[in-house]
Design an enzyme around this catalytic site. Structure first.
Site, short mmCIF file in Angstrom:
data_model
loop_
_atom_site.label_atom_id
_atom_site.label_comp_id
_atom_site.label_asym_id
_atom_site.label_seq_id
_atom_site.Cartn_x
_atom_site.Cartn_y
_atom_site.Cartn_z
N ASP A 85 -7.58 5.73 -1.14
CA ASP A 85 -7.22 4.52 -0.41
C ASP A 85 -6.73 3.44 -1.37
OD1 ASP A 85 -6.99 2.40 1.32
OD2 ASP A 85 -9.05 2.47 2.06
N HIS B 177 -6.13 0.35 -0.60
CA HIS B 177 -6.43 -0.98 -0.06
C HIS B 177 -7.65 -1.63 -0.72
CE1 HIS B 177 -4.05 0.94 3.15
NE2 HIS B 177 -3.60 -0.28 3.36
N CYS C 80 0.81 -1.22 0.00
CA CYS C 80 0.00 0.00 0.00
C CYS C 80 0.85 1.27 0.00
CB CYS C 80 -0.98 0.00 1.16
SG CYS C 80 -0.24 0.12 2.79
#
Length: 488
Positions: A371, A373, A131
């Site tokens: 994000d 993820h 990430c």
């Protein structure tokens, strides 16, 4: 995939499932980002059991990070929102639409699965450990958009926002309180895609540009350039800024596929990646040393031999900082806000503890972020007309400043020498807003070699990066485990 909504796609995609963890723990494989030795060390193809495990773990990853069971992000209609130096006040549909175009146009880079093997391992996904690499990619991508695309460019196919609500909330609320709900804008400004088209599942309806996209953004040549920028971050060994290249660069700092990468290491990896690519001859990346930007080093890096106005390389400046000890020092919050208000700021890579995010703005006491993820199938960017859908997000998210990990890297962009001088002045003014005795970082005349710091930020692409601690006020404090910092 997304740009419409993550819920519209299958979630059984490959990868890991844990939160990202510090590099020291990744060697032991007992926490987030842990990769089974049999998968990681070998060079052969993963067997069927590994593939099934990857699918299950990836499905759990997307549930864990809220991509399956979604919650709405609430925006305050009475407070300005800052996104990459632009201010938006959601008091009318036109303003919401202006924000939509700007947000969805940002390049969104996330976990991917089923890409070609990473050298020295059997990994075909970065889910669970990559990430921070993805956040670093998004920061660099934003810099490249500013460098290459027309001013205020917007993607012509940007779609309606999803999973958002607009309410009148109490000003400067540290959390998301219950506000006085007003009629949602969404009933009118999401109309470019009708309910009939959505229910039919037609992929063509999802690809229609919204009615509000300006005609100025429909230049075919500009869209070709947009697609080319995205392709540079593809999950293919030949992509100059893809995971495969970054993992190779990480080996110079003692990292390998499956390890966790801190924001300081990633900053140096981005510098090396840009320096080594043949795509750019007029762009450089400078990484600050010990929270100090040495103007002389930047000038040396950017000035070209030709004595004319064009003899200057554009520059992306990356500043690794630490905004506290174990947690964020609240005294720095106002300073971070002022930095995000600057048009020369291209974002912040950091996140919350063991969980990297890409910060691009704020509203009240909450950060706006992209994000990484979300685990998606790989896209073959070597195909001329590959889909851009999964590289743009339509679901903005926010989190409280108090949850921000103190270890991060701040990015800036200056196109010309004059822009760099303006950047130094504007950022220095923003830094002066800190209540702390010492600023987050400083600009200093001269070169790093004058201070015994030669060769850590500029043009050299060889050798491991030297990472330094920045926050002088927290030298005696315990340090978090999210990055590689040493005491001076």
């Amino acid at each position: 995939m997304n740009s419409v909504s993550p819920s519209a796609v299958q979630y059984m995609v490959g990868g890991g499932t844990h939160e990202d963890k510090p590099a020291a723990q990744s060697r032991r494989h007992n926490g987030h980002g842990s990769v089974p030795d049999g998968i990681r060390e070998g060079s052969g193809e993963p067997d069927e059991v590994d593939r099934l495990k990857a699918k299950f773990m990836s499905a759990w990853n997307n549930v864990k990070y809220g991509w399956t069971v979604k919650s709405k992000t609430t925006f305050n209609k009475t407070s300005p929102l800052i996104l990459l130096g632009q201010s938006y006040l959601f008091n009318c549909e036109d303003e919401v639409d202006r924000f939509r175009q700007a947000f969805v146009s940002c390049v969104w880079l996330t976990y991917r699965r089923e890409f070609p093997l990473l050298e020295g391992s059997s990994l075909t996904t970065d889910c669970g450990w990559g990430c921070m690499l993805r956040s670093g990619q998004m920061l660099l991508a934003q810099g490249l958009l500013q460098h290459l695309m027309p001013t205020d460019w917007r993607w012509e196919d940007c779609h309606p926002l999803t999973d958002v609500d607009f309410e009148v909330l109490k000003p400067r609320s540290p959390s998301r309180p219950a506000g006085m709900s007003l009629p949602s804008f969404s009933s009118s400004w999401t109309s470019p895609i009708s309910q009939r088209d959505l229910s039919s599942g037609s992929s063509e309806s999802h690809r229609q540009p919204t009615a509000r996209c300006s005609a100025a953004f429909h230049d075919p040549q500009v869209e070709v350039l947009h697609r080319k920028v995205v392709s540079w971050f593809g999950d293919h060994p030949s992509a100059p800024f893809g995971v495969h290249q970054l993992v190779e660069l990480g080996k110079e700092s003692g990292k390998r596929a499956g390890d966790w990468y801190g924001p300081s290491i990633v900053a140096h990896m981005m510098r090396k990646a840009v320096a080594r690519t043949t795509e750019f001859h007029n762009l450089a990346v400078y990484v600050a040393q010990d929270c100090t930007v040495y103007k002389g080093d930047v000038m040396k890096l950017c000035e070209l031999p030709e004595p004319d106005e064009t003899s200057w390389k554009s520059v992306i400046i990356l500043v690794p900082v630490r905004l506290g000890g174990e947690s964020l020092n609240p005294s720095y919050i106002e300073c971070v806000k002022n930095i995000l208000k600057l048009k020369c700021c291209i974002g912040i890579i950091g996140g919350k503890p063991k969980h990297s995010l890409f910060f691009i703005g704020f509203q009240d006491e909450q950060l706006l972020y992209l994000d990484p993820h979300y685990c998606q199938p790989v896209v073959d960017v070597t195909q001329g007309n590959f889909s851009l859908e999964s590289f743009h997000c339509s679901s903005p998210r926010k989190m409280n400043f108090s949850r921000m990990d103190p270890s991060c890297t701040i990015g800036f962009y200056a196109q010309t020498k004059k822009d760099f001088e303006s950047l130094c002045s504007a950022v220095s003014e923003a830094l002066s807003s800190s209540k702390e005795k010492y600023p987050i970082f400083t600009f200093v005349e001269g070169k790093g070699q004058n201070y015994g710091l030669e060769g850590q930020s500029g043009g050299s692409t060889d050798g491991p990066a030297n990472i330094f601690s920045c926050n002088r006020m927290s030298r005696n404090n315990k340090r978090g485990s999210t990055d590689e910092f040493v005491l001076l």
